[in-house]
Motif scaffolding. Structure first.
Motif, PDB file in Angstrom:
ATOM      1  N   PRO A   4       4.549   1.549  -8.280  1.00 28.84           N
ATOM      2  CA  PRO A   4       3.429   1.526  -9.080  1.00 28.84           C
ATOM      3  C   PRO A   4       2.926   2.113 -10.596  1.00 28.84           C
ATOM      4  O   PRO A   4       3.763   2.569 -10.955  1.00 28.84           O
ATOM      5  CB  PRO A   4       2.330   2.242  -8.557  1.00 28.84           C
ATOM      6  N   PRO A   5       1.881   1.178 -11.091  1.00 30.83           N
ATOM      7  CA  PRO A   5       1.814   1.435 -12.406  1.00 30.83           C
ATOM      8  C   PRO A   5       1.226   2.956 -12.467  1.00 30.83           C
ATOM      9  O   PRO A   5       0.908   2.952 -11.625  1.00 30.83           O
ATOM     10  CB  PRO A   5       0.987   0.780 -12.723  1.00 30.83           C
ATOM     11  N   LEU A 132       1.171   4.372   2.461  1.00 28.33           N
ATOM     12  CA  LEU A 132       0.683   3.045   3.178  1.00 28.33           C
ATOM     13  C   LEU A 132      -0.648   3.247   2.961  1.00 28.33           C
ATOM     14  O   LEU A 132      -1.262   1.523   3.198  1.00 28.33           O
ATOM     15  CB  LEU A 132       0.990   3.419   4.345  1.00 28.33           C
ATOM     16  N   GLU A 133      -1.779   3.470   3.483  1.00 25.86           N
ATOM     17  CA  GLU A 133      -3.190   3.640   2.957  1.00 25.86           C
ATOM     18  C   GLU A 133      -3.789   3.309   1.384  1.00 25.86           C
ATOM     19  O   GLU A 133      -4.160   1.965   1.500  1.00 25.86           O
ATOM     20  CB  GLU A 133      -3.639   5.481   3.426  1.00 25.86           C
ATOM     21  N   ARG A 134      -2.695   3.367   0.416  1.00 22.11           N
ATOM     22  CA  ARG A 134      -3.270   2.600  -0.867  1.00 22.11           C
ATOM     23  C   ARG A 134      -2.562   1.477  -0.485  1.00 22.11           C
ATOM     24  O   ARG A 134      -2.376   0.675  -1.792  1.00 22.11           O
ATOM     25  CB  ARG A 134      -2.539   3.696  -2.103  1.00 22.11           C
ATOM     26  N   LYS A 135      -1.776   0.954   0.055  1.00 21.03           N
ATOM     27  CA  LYS A 135      -0.893   0.032  -0.294  1.00 21.03           C
ATOM     28  C   LYS A 135       0.343  -0.089  -1.996  1.00 21.03           C
ATOM     29  O   LYS A 135       0.855  -0.846  -1.716  1.00 21.03           O
ATOM     30  CB  LYS A 135      -1.220  -1.209   0.046  1.00 21.03           C
ATOM     31  N   ALA A 136       0.300   1.075  -1.881  1.00 22.97           N
ATOM     32  CA  ALA A 136       1.366   1.358  -2.757  1.00 22.97           C
ATOM     33  C   ALA A 136       2.621   2.607  -2.675  1.00 22.97           C
ATOM     34  O   ALA A 136       1.136   3.570  -2.473  1.00 22.97           O
ATOM     35  CB  ALA A 136       0.414   0.934  -4.343  1.00 22.97           C
ATOM     36  N   GLY A 137       3.544   2.766  -3.373  1.00 25.32           N
ATOM     37  CA  GLY A 137       4.814   3.262  -3.100  1.00 25.32           C
ATOM     38  C   GLY A 137       5.910   2.937  -3.839  1.00 25.32           C
ATOM     39  O   GLY A 137       6.124   2.535  -3.199  1.00 25.32           O
ATOM     40  N   GLY A 138       6.884   4.021  -4.000  1.00 20.59           N
ATOM     41  CA  GLY A 138       8.060   3.468  -4.255  1.00 20.59           C
ATOM     42  C   GLY A 138       8.525   5.200  -3.742  1.00 20.59           C
ATOM     43  O   GLY A 138       8.085   6.554  -4.367  1.00 20.59           O
ATOM     44  N   ILE A 139       9.918   5.353  -3.192  1.00 21.68           N
ATOM     45  CA  ILE A 139      10.070   6.528  -2.100  1.00 21.68           C
ATOM     46  C   ILE A 139      11.886   6.362  -2.589  1.00 21.68           C
ATOM     47  O   ILE A 139      12.096   5.514  -2.827  1.00 21.68           O
ATOM     48  CB  ILE A 139      10.291   6.990  -1.282  1.00 21.68           C
ATOM     49  N   ALA A 227      11.943   0.130  -9.020  1.00 18.58           N
ATOM     50  CA  ALA A 227      11.188  -0.833  -9.334  1.00 18.58           C
ATOM     51  C   ALA A 227      11.646  -2.670  -9.028  1.00 18.58           C
ATOM     52  O   ALA A 227      10.035  -2.971  -8.590  1.00 18.58           O
ATOM     53  CB  ALA A 227      10.863  -1.108 -10.692  1.00 18.58           C
ATOM     54  N   GLN A 228      12.800  -2.451  -8.486  1.00 13.76           N
ATOM     55  CA  GLN A 228      13.082  -3.602  -8.124  1.00 13.76           C
ATOM     56  C   GLN A 228      12.948  -4.171  -6.644  1.00 13.76           C
ATOM     57  O   GLN A 228      12.992  -4.787  -5.755  1.00 13.76           O
ATOM     58  CB  GLN A 228      13.852  -4.417  -8.901  1.00 13.76           C
ATOM     59  N   ASN A 229      12.265  -2.875  -5.895  1.00 15.64           N
ATOM     60  CA  ASN A 229      12.669  -2.423  -4.061  1.00 15.64           C
ATOM     61  C   ASN A 229      13.927  -3.428  -3.525  1.00 15.64           C
ATOM     62  O   ASN A 229      13.823  -3.228  -3.303  1.00 15.64           O
ATOM     63  CB  ASN A 229      11.632  -3.069  -2.967  1.00 15.64           C
ATOM     64  N   LYS A 230      14.707  -2.470  -4.565  1.00 11.36           N
ATOM     65  CA  LYS A 230      16.566  -2.842  -4.270  1.00 11.36           C
ATOM     66  C   LYS A 230      16.177  -1.382  -3.062  1.00 11.36           C
ATOM     67  O   LYS A 230      16.058  -0.216  -2.835  1.00 11.36           O
ATOM     68  CB  LYS A 230      17.680  -2.153  -5.376  1.00 11.36           C
ATOM     69  N   ARG A 231      17.156  -2.000  -2.108  1.00 12.37           N
ATOM     70  CA  ARG A 231      17.605  -1.477  -1.073  1.00 12.37           C
ATOM     71  C   ARG A 231      18.537  -0.187  -1.149  1.00 12.37           C
ATOM     72  O   ARG A 231      18.514   0.593  -0.970  1.00 12.37           O
ATOM     73  CB  ARG A 231      18.687  -2.016   0.305  1.00 12.37           C
TER      74      ARG A 231
END
Length: 266
Positions: A4-5, A132-139, A227-231
């Protein structure tokens, strides 16, 4: 996209941020404008890094000196993060031990499992509902090529990283379409303080120098992959070969080979 930005309210949380890949992850995210929460045991190092990044990148940096192998300290941090807008969580803290399991300190082995596996799950569970509530995030979860096969004389580490690897990839698939992503960083040999913490300097001699990857390179590839949501992100040619061998090679062959290799550690 799972990075997310940055905003004034959100924070990127990095565990194990006092050195190595964790420090490099903090630098990479700060350069992208993310305000940070740095987590590790060594408060002095965290404060020095926080001062450097706040000045060079003009971002707000908070410090949390916590031992994440301690259930009480971990629970305190998890409770705080559950109430905050965490945009990025880098579950990076971890350590290894080497030697015959029967000869190792049982308390240290339990600490290793708490940090490498249980803390990963606990902190992920703390921030995931908000993401999930914000529909944005990266782990981002730092696993290891060691988690791809049995590793005699490195048993607890390999088993804990097998959990981290599988947990991250399972979550990656589970989160599809939610706006939240999970990426596994599965490095091989990386130049950090890792072997010094493990009290196993012999590990450095097992792999030729040119095959090692810098912490900065591993971190940058990890952030780009997130950032690219790679597995899965596997930095370096040697680590990629390790991954292929561990995932697709005969497990009955891997055990004896690694047992012989790790005999040379001490």
């Amino acid at each position: 996209m799972s990075l997310p930005p940055p905003t004034p309210r959100t924070r990127a949380v990095i565990t194990g941020a006092s050195s190595g890949i964790g420090e490099a992850l903090a630098e990479s995210l700060a350069r992208r404008g993310h305000a940070l929460v740095l987590v590790a045991r060594r408060e002095g190092r965290l404060k020095a890094l926080a001062e450097k990044l706040s000045e060079s990148c003009r971002v707000e940096v908070e410090v949390r000196a916590r031992d994440l192998a301690d259930r009480g300290e971990r629970a305190e941090l998890a409770a705080e993060l559950a109430e905050r807008d965490v945009s990025v969580l880098c579950n990076n803290a971890g350590f290894a031990t080497y030697g015959l399991l029967s000869a190792l300190d049982p308390a240290r082995e339990r600490e290793q499992l708490e940090l490498n596996a249980t803390a990963v799950q606990d902190l992920t569970l703390a921030v995931l509902p908000g993401m999930l509530e914000r529909k944005a995030g990266g782990i981002l979860i730092t696993g290891s090529t060691a988690g791809n096969q049995p590793s005699p004389r490195n048993a607890t580490y390999a088993a804990s990283k097998a959990f981290a690897n599988t947990f991250a990839e399972s979550l990656h698939a589970e989160l599809k379409g939610t706006g939240v992503g999970c990426t596994l960083l599965a490095p091989g040999p990386v130049r950090t303080e890792f072997t010094a913490v493990a009290d196993a300097p012999g590990v450095d001699k097992l792999v030729p120098g040119p095959l090692w990857v810098t912490a900065e390179r591993a971190a940058e590839l990890a952030v780009e992959g997130l950032a690219q949501n790679k597995r899965r992100v596997v930095p370096g040619a040697f680590a990629k070969v390790q991954t292929l061998g561990g995932l697709y090679g005969p497990r009955g062959l891997a055990g004896p080979i690694l047992r012989t290799v790790y005999k040379k550690v001490k």
